[in-house]
Design a protein around this motif. Structure first.
Motif, PDB file in Angstrom:
ATOM      1  N   SER A  57       0.818  -1.200   0.000  1.00  0.00           N
ATOM      2  CA  SER A  57       0.000   0.000   0.000  1.00  0.00           C
ATOM      3  C   SER A  57       0.853   1.252   0.000  1.00  0.00           C
ATOM      4  O   SER A  57       0.595   2.205  -0.739  1.00  0.00           O
ATOM      5  CB  SER A  57      -0.914   0.009   1.238  1.00  0.00           C
ATOM      6  N   HIS A  64      -9.843   5.920  -2.894  1.00  0.00           N
ATOM      7  CA  HIS A  64     -10.880   5.210  -2.145  1.00  0.00           C
ATOM      8  C   HIS A  64     -10.387   4.524  -0.868  1.00  0.00           C
ATOM      9  O   HIS A  64     -11.187   4.220   0.006  1.00  0.00           O
ATOM     10  CB  HIS A  64     -11.542   4.156  -3.037  1.00  0.00           C
ATOM     11  N   TRP A  65      -9.087   4.245  -0.777  1.00  0.00           N
ATOM     12  CA  TRP A  65      -8.574   3.433   0.326  1.00  0.00           C
ATOM     13  C   TRP A  65      -7.867   4.300   1.356  1.00  0.00           C
ATOM     14  O   TRP A  65      -7.029   5.125   1.017  1.00  0.00           O
ATOM     15  CB  TRP A  65      -7.613   2.366  -0.203  1.00  0.00           C
ATOM     16  N   PHE A 102      -8.378   0.291   8.559  1.00  0.00           N
ATOM     17  CA  PHE A 102      -8.416   0.196   7.102  1.00  0.00           C
ATOM     18  C   PHE A 102      -9.845   0.451   6.662  1.00  0.00           C
ATOM     19  O   PHE A 102     -10.790  -0.102   7.228  1.00  0.00           O
ATOM     20  CB  PHE A 102      -7.967  -1.203   6.671  1.00  0.00           C
ATOM     21  N   TYR A 118     -12.624   1.756   3.185  1.00  0.00           N
ATOM     22  CA  TYR A 118     -12.868   2.029   1.763  1.00  0.00           C
ATOM     23  C   TYR A 118     -14.027   3.017   1.676  1.00  0.00           C
ATOM     24  O   TYR A 118     -15.041   2.870   2.363  1.00  0.00           O
ATOM     25  CB  TYR A 118     -13.234   0.744   1.022  1.00  0.00           C
TER      26      TYR A 118
END
Length: 271
Positions: free
Chosen positions: A45, A246-247, A263, A265
């Motif tokens: 990531s 989006h993340w 985490f 979304y």
């Protein structure tokens, strides 16, 4: 396990040894909880964020609403935005004296209203201690924004955690008001300041009194957000990272003794 000066090499990675014993223990527990796959996902990531265009960082309070780490802010996401996420929260951050997990769904139908549902996995069964995560504490939050932030005026939000419960304790239950103001520093980034007051309702135990926090978004890395706060019970520091619009990734520490990660979304409906 091998020791090399300030560092400790384990099968799960390299751990810095010049930190408190409790923090090292918490870090090892978290790594074991998520396993090697979580470490690889985190590395990938970060790498993606370095390779692909930077995107504006977003906030993610660990109970799901718009905020810093464990305090709300007077900000609202873009209207018609859904957010879903999970968190690993270390001991003594959300009242519980052991690590807990939670998941949440958040929706902002209009620019001035936000609704959140969350569920916290706990080691209690009808308020009796247990050795496993055998129960879920489900709760809701409603937030309204009567005043938008402007050049010389801070944003204002009022919120109500755990406004409905049909059984058990409502640990997060509280009414609060919060203001937030951002200042842009040319060539440096954006600094935000937040202050608010929360009053317990019902059987609430988590948020009680004055809370405050600051955050910083560097202009050279707009996908990064650095945060520090006081949440009425203790101090938290952390960082948020936005990837591919989006993340969102979140990592934080409580008094440099307890760790947590999150985490999520998010998606905004376009029509």
């Amino acid at each position: 396990m091998l020791l090399f000066g300030k560092y400790c090499l384990t099968s799960h990675g390299i751990i810095w040894t010049e930190v408190s014993a409790s923090l090292k223990l918490e870090l090892m527990k978290m790594i074991m909880s998520f396993g090697r796959l979580g470490c690889v996902a985190g590395f990938v990531s970060v790498l993606m964020c370095l390779i692909f265009p930077f995107l504006k960082a977003d906030a993610q309070q660990i109970i799901g609403t718009e905020g810093l780490i464990n305090i709300p802010t007077a900000e609202m996401r873009e209207k018609k935005t859904f957010v879903g996420g999970v968190n690993y929260v270390g001991a003594n951050i959300l009242y519980y004296d052991y690590p807990v997990y939670n998941y949440f769904i958040d929706f902002t139908p209009f620019r001035f209203i936000e609704m959140t549902f969350r569920s916290t996995l706990i080691k209690e069964k009808l308020e009796m201690p247990s050795d496993s995560y055998c129960e879920q504490d489900r709760s809701f939050t409603l937030r309204l924004m009567p005043l938008y932030e402007k050049k010389y005026v801070p944003g204002v939000v009022v919120g109500w955690n755990d406004f409905y419960s049909n059984m058990g304790r409502s640990y997060y239950a509280a009414l609060y008001g919060v203001i937030t103001k951002h200042i842009s520093i040319v060539g440096t980034g954006v600094v935000g300041a937040t202050v608010g007051y929360s009053k317990l309702t019902g059987s609430g135990v988590v948020y009680d009194g004055v809370f405050c926090g600051v955050d910083f978004k560097p202009s050279v890395v707009d996908c990064l957000r650095l945060m520090a706060e006081y949440d009425t019970q203790g101090c938290n520091v952390g960082a948020g990272l936005c990837i591919w619009k989006h993340w969102n990734l979140l990592a934080f520490a409580r008094d440099f003794k307890t760790l947590g990660v999150g985490f999520s979304y998010q998606y905004t409906i376009k029509y």
